[in-house]
Structures are given as C-alpha cells and as structure tokens.
Design an enzyme around this catalytic site. Sequence first.
Site, PDB file in Angstrom:
ATOM      1  N   PRO A  54       0.747  -1.134  -0.508  1.00 51.11           N
ATOM      2  CA  PRO A  54      -0.235   0.549  -0.052  1.00 51.11           C
ATOM      3  C   PRO A  54       1.023   1.272   0.152  1.00 51.11           C
ATOM      4  O   PRO A  54       1.659   1.358   0.916  1.00 51.11           O
ATOM      5  CB  PRO A  54       0.201   0.013   1.062  1.00 51.11           C
ATOM      6  CG  PRO A  54      -0.364  -1.565   1.927  1.00 51.11           C
ATOM      7  CD  PRO A  54       0.832  -1.907   1.046  1.00 51.11           C
ATOM      8  N   GLU A  55       0.621   1.500  -1.181  1.00 54.36           N
ATOM      9  CA  GLU A  55       1.309   3.286  -1.071  1.00 54.36           C
ATOM     10  C   GLU A  55       0.084   4.483  -0.898  1.00 54.36           C
ATOM     11  O   GLU A  55      -0.876   4.728   0.081  1.00 54.36           O
ATOM     12  CB  GLU A  55       1.546   4.048  -2.473  1.00 54.36           C
ATOM     13  CG  GLU A  55       2.747   2.470  -3.023  1.00 54.36           C
ATOM     14  CD  GLU A  55       3.951   2.798  -3.901  1.00 54.36           C
ATOM     15  OE1 GLU A  55       3.894   4.167  -4.516  1.00 54.36           O
ATOM     16  OE2 GLU A  55       3.723   1.845  -4.923  1.00 54.36           O
ATOM     17  N   HIS A 110      -3.771 -15.185   8.028  1.00 60.06           N
ATOM     18  CA  HIS A 110      -3.284 -13.864   8.512  1.00 60.06           C
ATOM     19  C   HIS A 110      -3.738 -12.236   8.964  1.00 60.06           C
ATOM     20  O   HIS A 110      -3.912 -11.405   8.752  1.00 60.06           O
ATOM     21  CB  HIS A 110      -2.594 -14.062   7.136  1.00 60.06           C
ATOM     22  CG  HIS A 110      -1.405 -15.195   6.129  1.00 60.06           C
ATOM     23  ND1 HIS A 110      -1.468 -15.664   6.132  1.00 60.06           N
ATOM     24  CD2 HIS A 110      -1.919 -15.333   4.710  1.00 60.06           C
ATOM     25  CE1 HIS A 110      -0.268 -15.899   6.118  1.00 60.06           C
ATOM     26  NE2 HIS A 110      -1.277 -16.285   5.029  1.00 60.06           N
ATOM     27  N   ARG A 127       2.608 -11.263   4.742  1.00 62.97           N
ATOM     28  CA  ARG A 127       4.358 -10.387   4.960  1.00 62.97           C
ATOM     29  C   ARG A 127       4.987 -10.084   6.184  1.00 62.97           C
ATOM     30  O   ARG A 127       5.822 -10.265   6.256  1.00 62.97           O
ATOM     31  CB  ARG A 127       4.989 -10.434   3.690  1.00 62.97           C
ATOM     32  CG  ARG A 127       4.830 -11.082   2.523  1.00 62.97           C
ATOM     33  CD  ARG A 127       5.427 -10.403   1.449  1.00 62.97           C
ATOM     34  NE  ARG A 127       6.161  -9.686   1.553  1.00 62.97           N
ATOM     35  CZ  ARG A 127       7.318  -8.650   0.786  1.00 62.97           C
ATOM     36  NH1 ARG A 127       6.571  -8.425  -0.249  1.00 62.97           N
ATOM     37  NH2 ARG A 127       8.569  -8.779   0.504  1.00 62.97           N
TER      38      ARG A 127
END
Length: 272
Positions: A2-3, A91, A110
Amino acid sequence: MPELPEVETTRSGIAPYVEGEVVSKVLVRNGRLRYIVPKALAKMPVGQVVRRVDRRGKYLLFCLDGGTIMVHLGMSGSLCVVDEGLTPGKHDHVDMVLASGVCLRYTDPRRFGSVLWVEGDVFEHRLLKHLGPEPLVRQFNARYLLTRALGRKVLIKVLLMDSRVVVGVGNIYANEALFLAGIDPRMRCGDLTAESSKQLVKAVKQVLRRAIEAGGTTLKDFVNSEGKPGYFQQKLYVYGRGGEACRRCGGLIEHFKLGQRSTYCCGNCQDV
DNA sequence: ATGCGGACCTGTTAGC
DNA sequence: TGCTAACAGGTCCGCA
C-alpha cells in the site's frame, strides 16, 4: 504494497465505522509483526472513544483521547471492516473490536506492517518525526523539491521514494509520476531543473489524486475496508508493463532494477 | 550528512 | 508434475 492512495482509501472507508465509537478490545492473534504488537500495545487502555481516523504518509492514525493507535500496512497489509463473529483467516493477525460489534481486522501475510500504541504527541514519535511533507499539500512544490534535490547524488527515483523528502510515494507511483513528467528514473538529482521539478511535482500530485479516486491499485492483494480491490492498475502507464507498448508513443517499455526496486520507463518519452 | 546494502517475512510465479 | 529460485507494493538500521 500500500502506498498513499491505498492507505487513504482504507482510511476513508474505515472512518465512518470507527469515528465516535468506543474500542472495547484489541485482540492479537499473531503479534509478531514488524514491531512486536503485544509490547507495542501494552499500555493501551480499552474503553476509549476514537475521535478521528487520520493519515500521515502511509501511517493510519486512530486518535483516541489518551493516545494514538498507529497502523502501518507494510507490503501486504490490509484493514477490513467485518463482523466480530467472522471466522479469522490465517493472516488475520489483529482485531480492533468496537462496542458497536464492528471489528477492524488487520490482515498481513508478510508481516511487514505493524500496530502501535503511542501516548503524547504522535507526530513527535520517532517514526513520524522526520517525515517530509504530504505530497498533496502546497508545501510540496517545485521550489521545495528542487531544494531537496540539488547537491545530492542519488537517482531522482530514489529521492522521490525517500519519506524524509516527501511521504507516500512508493515504487508504483514513483514509476508512474516519472513517466508522466517525462523524466528518466536514472536521472541524478543534481540534474533536476526548475522546469523539470515543476513537472515532477505536478505529476506526483496528479497520479496520487487519480489513484485515490480509483480506490487505489490492486496488483495482487490490496483490498479496501470492504475487502474489495482498487481499479487504478488499469490506468498504469508503465508499472508492470515491461516489454509492452508505451501508451503514449507505442515504443517499448523498459524494465530494469534501480537500487533494489523494479523500475519501468519508456526510453522514448522519458529523458535523463 | 549521504549513500548503499542487508534484513525483516511469506506467498506466488517463473524456470528448469 | 515437482522442486527451487526469484520476486513482490516498505521501511529501518548499520556501516563506509
């Protein structure tokens, strides 16, 4: 992943469910994120009202009376509004449960992201203190960028992605902005001119605004607060298009590494 | 001060 | 088909 546009999409999607609501508990299933979450949340009291959901760069800030819950989505994180009873997936590491029964579920395969509790002035926190201006405010302008670029030897793309210079511009949007500005990502900072700085600032603002409008970019796994993808990937000019035809001139999009990051540009449209 | 490389993780895809 | 290697949106730290 995500930016800025993806974080902003998440923020605006979440805010209506959260602002004015009481946090009844924070449930940590797997606290081994970038910073160890149980430690990072140790002093957080429950039963406080979320006054507002803010954003600084790529950090989401849940502002409570006694402090701030600071969330970073890392490379693969997302935050969804779900019902508390929904069975968590592999997750789904952290839940912020509201008194209303709404649950904010933090998912991050991650585990590069994090959830922190910060007391006092959050902007003085070491992770925020040295951040550069927001790209969409007037303070980020051609003169500012030129000042920060001149006298430095790094590549222009590396500078754009340096959060001390300007926040929120990650690899996708750095590639896109440089294309829009007609600047080769391999250009050295010192070669930036008043004119190219102006073009670049304009391009950064434009690409970020358009991406926010489209709900962000989903390459693989970004989802918004409702679990839905963004649509900006359909509008990318160069990112992920190595070997394909340039949408502007028909030439070949080049793909190579700069630093450690995947870089794309049109050799014809972008000059050093 | 600046620049560079490595580290942190796991999942997916490309290649043999 | 199956194994292994390379690669992925982001920082953060330490060393030269």
